[in-house]
Scaffold this active site. Structure first.
Site, mmCIF file in Angstrom:
data_model
loop_
_atom_site.group_PDB
_atom_site.id
_atom_site.type_symbol
_atom_site.label_atom_id
_atom_site.label_comp_id
_atom_site.label_asym_id
_atom_site.label_seq_id
_atom_site.Cartn_x
_atom_site.Cartn_y
_atom_site.Cartn_z
ATOM 1 N N HIS A 150 -0.520 0.089 -13.451
ATOM 2 C CA HIS A 150 0.043 -1.383 -13.873
ATOM 3 C C HIS A 150 1.844 -0.891 -13.858
ATOM 4 C CE1 HIS A 150 0.423 -5.150 -15.204
ATOM 5 N NE2 HIS A 150 1.345 -4.998 -16.172
ATOM 6 N N GLY B 43 0.657 -1.274 0.027
ATOM 7 C CA GLY B 43 0.025 -0.029 -0.111
ATOM 8 C C GLY B 43 0.875 1.279 0.008
ATOM 9 N N SER B 44 2.022 1.272 -0.647
ATOM 10 C CA SER B 44 2.765 2.550 -0.490
ATOM 11 C C SER B 44 2.210 3.659 -1.500
ATOM 12 C CB SER B 44 4.258 2.202 -1.022
ATOM 13 O OG SER B 44 4.243 1.667 -2.332
ATOM 14 N N ASN B 45 1.478 2.982 -2.528
ATOM 15 C CA ASN B 45 0.978 3.939 -3.407
ATOM 16 C C ASN B 45 -0.363 4.366 -2.735
ATOM 17 O OD1 ASN B 45 1.927 4.358 -6.329
ATOM 18 N ND2 ASN B 45 2.127 2.022 -5.935
ATOM 19 N N LEU C 277 -9.639 -9.580 -10.360
ATOM 20 C CA LEU C 277 -10.415 -8.919 -11.261
ATOM 21 C C LEU C 277 -11.712 -8.318 -10.925
ATOM 22 C CD1 LEU C 277 -10.225 -8.759 -14.545
ATOM 23 C CD2 LEU C 277 -11.468 -10.736 -14.570
#
Ligand code: GAR
Length: 189
Positions: free
Chosen positions: A104, A12-14, A87
């Site tokens: 991505h 979860g760094s983003n 998905l």
């Protein structure tokens, strides 16, 4: 106020970078973090910023009366996938057309598709001897990594690079661009 729900499966760094970016924005807010892994570090990161977190399983995701309902009850406007590895089912992609944004860690259409995530992508890129890689920010539809591209950024790969050093370069691009591109995309909607 436009509300974002972040979906993530791992570190979860983003997600944290996005939460920090929007903390001072009075038109767009991160409402919540949804996670499919009960002990993922993203949950700790979100709790540090007092962002509500929800852990869900596959049944809840694919049942139209459960996760989608929860998103609608919370009046979520946009969904951001930040290292989310499942998905999205059609009832969610249809309800949120052009309102689900994914990142991505490669230059799609190359190195995408089922099973291509995180370090697996960087290992494949290095093994193929590529001279560059990058990030792709795109809308999500019901296929893996196939939705319309919103933004790409590139980085060079040197002889000395390995999957770990490439991952660092890619993360740097993600931290620089992902929050800004999310903001622009929401503002344009
Ligand atoms: C990111 O590099 C993101 O691009 C990638 O997972 C990483 C999550 O890192 N996503 C995919 O591979 C999706 N197919 P983070 O948990 O530290 O943000």
């Amino acid at each position: 106020m436009k509300k974002i729900a972040i979906f993530a499966s791992g570190s979860g760094s983003n997600a944290e970078n996005i939460i920090r970016h929007f903390a001072s924005n009075n038109q767009i807010s991160v409402d919540s973090v949804f996670c499919n892994v009960a002990d993922a570090y993203v949950l700790t990161r979100a709790q540090k910023y007092h962002i509500p977190t929800f852990v869900f399983d596959k049944k809840e995701l694919i049942d139209p009366d459960r996760l989608l309902k929860q998103l609608q009850e919370r009046q979520i406007d946009f969904i951001v996938l930040a290292g989310f590895l499942w998905l999205m089912p059609p009832h969610i992609t249809n309800a949120y057309t052009r309102r689900i944004i994914n990142i991505h860690p490669a230059l799609l259409p190359n190195y995408g598709g089922k099973g291509m995530y995180g370090m697996k992508v960087h290992e494949a890129v290095i093994a193929a001897g590529e001279k560059e890689s990058g990030i792709t920010i795109h809308y999500i539809d019901e296929h893996y990594d196939k939705g319309t591209v919103i933004f790409q950024a590139r980085c060079d790969i040197s002889q000395a690079d390995d999957p770990e050093s490439l991952a660092q370069k890619i993360h740097a691009l993600e931290y620089e661009y992902f929050p800004k591109v999310i903001e622009e995309t929401i503002n344009k909607f």
